[in-house]
Design a protein around this motif. Structure first.
Motif, short mmCIF file in Angstrom:
data_model
loop_
_atom_site.label_atom_id
_atom_site.label_comp_id
_atom_site.label_asym_id
_atom_site.label_seq_id
_atom_site.Cartn_x
_atom_site.Cartn_y
_atom_site.Cartn_z
N PRO A 198 6.59 -11.90 12.48
CA PRO A 198 7.53 -12.59 13.36
C PRO A 198 7.53 -12.00 14.77
N PRO A 199 7.94 -12.77 15.78
CA PRO A 199 8.00 -12.26 17.14
C PRO A 199 8.89 -11.02 17.22
N GLY A 200 8.41 -10.00 17.90
CA GLY A 200 9.19 -8.78 18.08
C GLY A 200 9.13 -7.81 16.92
N SER A 201 8.37 -8.13 15.89
CA SER A 201 8.30 -7.26 14.71
C SER A 201 7.50 -6.00 15.00
N SER A 202 8.00 -4.88 14.46
CA SER A 202 7.27 -3.62 14.59
C SER A 202 7.20 -2.85 13.28
N LYS A 203 8.01 -3.25 12.27
CA LYS A 203 8.08 -2.49 11.02
C LYS A 203 8.12 -3.46 9.83
N LEU A 204 7.02 -4.16 9.62
CA LEU A 204 6.93 -5.17 8.57
C LEU A 204 6.57 -4.49 7.25
N ASP A 205 7.39 -4.72 6.23
CA ASP A 205 7.29 -3.95 4.99
C ASP A 205 7.18 -4.88 3.78
N TRP A 206 6.82 -4.29 2.65
CA TRP A 206 6.60 -5.01 1.40
C TRP A 206 7.61 -4.57 0.35
N GLU A 207 7.92 -5.47 -0.60
CA GLU A 207 8.79 -5.15 -1.74
C GLU A 207 8.50 -6.13 -2.87
N VAL A 208 7.92 -5.65 -3.97
CA VAL A 208 7.73 -6.50 -5.15
C VAL A 208 9.02 -6.50 -5.96
N GLY A 261 9.24 4.20 3.14
CA GLY A 261 9.45 5.46 2.45
C GLY A 261 8.26 6.39 2.44
N ARG A 262 7.15 5.97 3.03
CA ARG A 262 5.96 6.82 3.04
C ARG A 262 6.04 7.83 4.18
N HIS A 263 5.23 8.87 4.10
CA HIS A 263 5.24 9.94 5.11
C HIS A 263 3.82 10.13 5.65
N PRO A 264 3.55 9.63 6.88
CA PRO A 264 4.46 8.88 7.75
C PRO A 264 4.61 7.44 7.25
N PRO A 265 5.61 6.70 7.76
CA PRO A 265 5.78 5.31 7.35
C PRO A 265 4.51 4.50 7.61
N ARG A 266 4.29 3.50 6.76
CA ARG A 266 3.11 2.65 6.89
C ARG A 266 3.60 1.21 6.81
N TYR A 267 3.37 0.44 7.87
CA TYR A 267 3.85 -0.93 7.90
C TYR A 267 2.69 -1.91 7.94
N LEU A 268 2.97 -3.15 7.56
CA LEU A 268 1.95 -4.19 7.54
C LEU A 268 1.59 -4.62 8.95
N LYS A 269 0.34 -5.00 9.11
CA LYS A 269 -0.15 -5.51 10.40
C LYS A 269 -1.08 -6.68 10.13
N ALA A 270 -1.34 -7.46 11.15
CA ALA A 270 -2.24 -8.60 11.02
C ALA A 270 -3.58 -8.15 10.45
N GLY A 271 -4.07 -8.89 9.50
CA GLY A 271 -5.33 -8.56 8.84
C GLY A 271 -5.16 -7.89 7.49
N THR A 319 0.68 -13.30 -10.53
CA THR A 319 0.38 -12.51 -9.34
C THR A 319 0.48 -13.36 -8.07
N GLN A 320 0.66 -12.68 -6.96
CA GLN A 320 0.65 -13.29 -5.64
C GLN A 320 -0.40 -12.59 -4.77
N ARG A 321 -0.92 -13.32 -3.81
CA ARG A 321 -1.88 -12.75 -2.84
C ARG A 321 -1.56 -13.32 -1.47
N GLN A 322 -1.36 -12.44 -0.49
CA GLN A 322 -1.01 -12.90 0.85
C GLN A 322 -1.83 -12.18 1.91
N GLN A 323 -2.22 -12.94 2.92
CA GLN A 323 -2.88 -12.39 4.10
C GLN A 323 -1.84 -12.30 5.20
N VAL A 324 -1.80 -11.20 5.92
CA VAL A 324 -0.88 -11.03 7.04
C VAL A 324 -1.54 -11.55 8.30
N LEU A 325 -0.87 -12.47 8.99
CA LEU A 325 -1.41 -13.10 10.20
C LEU A 325 -0.55 -12.74 11.41
#
Length: 281
Positions: free
Chosen positions: A115-125, A250-260, A272-278
């Motif tokens: 989304p616009p302005g996003s900097s910390k995109l995270d996952w949760e199953v 929660g990772r050290h250092p934090p790891r967030y999703l990015k395009a690709g 199962t689900q499968r998603q590409q980050v755009l």
């Protein structure tokens, strides 16, 4: 029984997965996989169908979110002790509830758009429950009677929006595509022990989350009862029930999703689900 919806976004048709893993069209039987269809009577009527007589759906086809017309999309936060600790928050004495906008719901394999302005995109199953009967102030013992089924939910989260923009979690949980549901809704009778299912999530082929619904702080039936004390649950409502440890925050250092990035997630018996980050735009 595994119910699903297939076809282009916004034009999905109802279907079910037969015993051979083939999609059968339900359009001549029900208008959609939604609240009325998911009542006890509605599911029983579907169970009596001769699935072999239903039209086959040609593959490949897009799989949409497994339930339509969702009124309430309710989420439970910090429902696994290890996840609460990795978030730096105390284990809650009562369930933490927040809303995800129903407009965030998407298909299980649709892309996640940053989304616009996003900097910390995270996952949760997460495992989600779909309500099949109206419920208000429901005793816990009666909760199984109102659960139509279970599905995989990816509670996609933007942590800066969630934690740094005024304290309202809904802000970080509701962007378009932040609620993939499916691939199918597994009716409750087909899951022998929903409180003992394995959840997992990979990013770019690396295992990030692995857990079990057995380690929830608040169990599934308790959550239905608890939530019904504060609101009337309606057929078709979705309750997603929290995530095990291993999120990017929660990772050290934090790891967030990015395009690709590529995300794959699943739950035993629920698919199962499968998603590409755009990138946005």
């Amino acid at each position: 029984m595994k119910l699903l919806r297939y076809g282009p976004a916004g034009q999905e048709r109802p279907g079910l997965l037969d015993g051979e893993g083939l999609i059968r069209d339900l359009s001549s039987v029900v208008p959609d996989i939604s609240g009325k269809t998911l009542s006890r009577a509605g599911i029983e009527a579907l169970r009596r169908l001769d699935t072999a007589a239903l039209p086959l759906v040609a593959d490949p086809v897009r799989i949409g979110p497994c339930v339509a017309g969702v009124g309430n999309f309710i989420a439970v936060g910090l429902n696994y002790a290890d996840h609460a600790r990795e978030s730096g928050l105390p284990i809650p004495a009562e369930p933490v509830l927040f809303n995800k906008a129903p407009s965030s719901i998407s298909g299980p394999n649709d892309p996640i758009v940053v989304p616009p302005g996003s900097s910390k995109l995270d996952w949760e199953v997460e495992i989600a429950m779909v309500i099949g009967e109206a419920a208000y102030d429901l005793p816990e013992a009666d909760a199984p009677d109102v659960i139509a089924g279970y599905c995989v939910c990816h509670d996609v989260s933007e942590r800066a929006f969630q934690n740094e923009r005024g304290g309202q979690w809904t802000k970080g949980k509701s962007s378009p595509g932040f609620g993939p549901l499916g691939p199918y809704l597994v009716t409750a009778d087909a899951i022998a022990e929903p409180q003992d299912l394995t959840l997992w999530l990979d990013v770019n082929g690396v295992r990030m989350q692995s857990g079990s619904t057995a380690t929830m702080i608040f169990g599934l039936h308790f959550l239905v009862s608890y939530i019904s004390r504060f609101m009337r649950l309606e057929p078709g409502d979705v309750i997603t029930t929290g995530t095990p440890p291993g999120v990017g925050m929660g990772r050290h250092p934090p790891r967030y999703l990015k395009a690709g990035d590529r995300v794959e997630l699943g739950i035993t018996g629920l698919g199962t689900q499968r998603q590409q980050v755009l990138a946005h735009g």
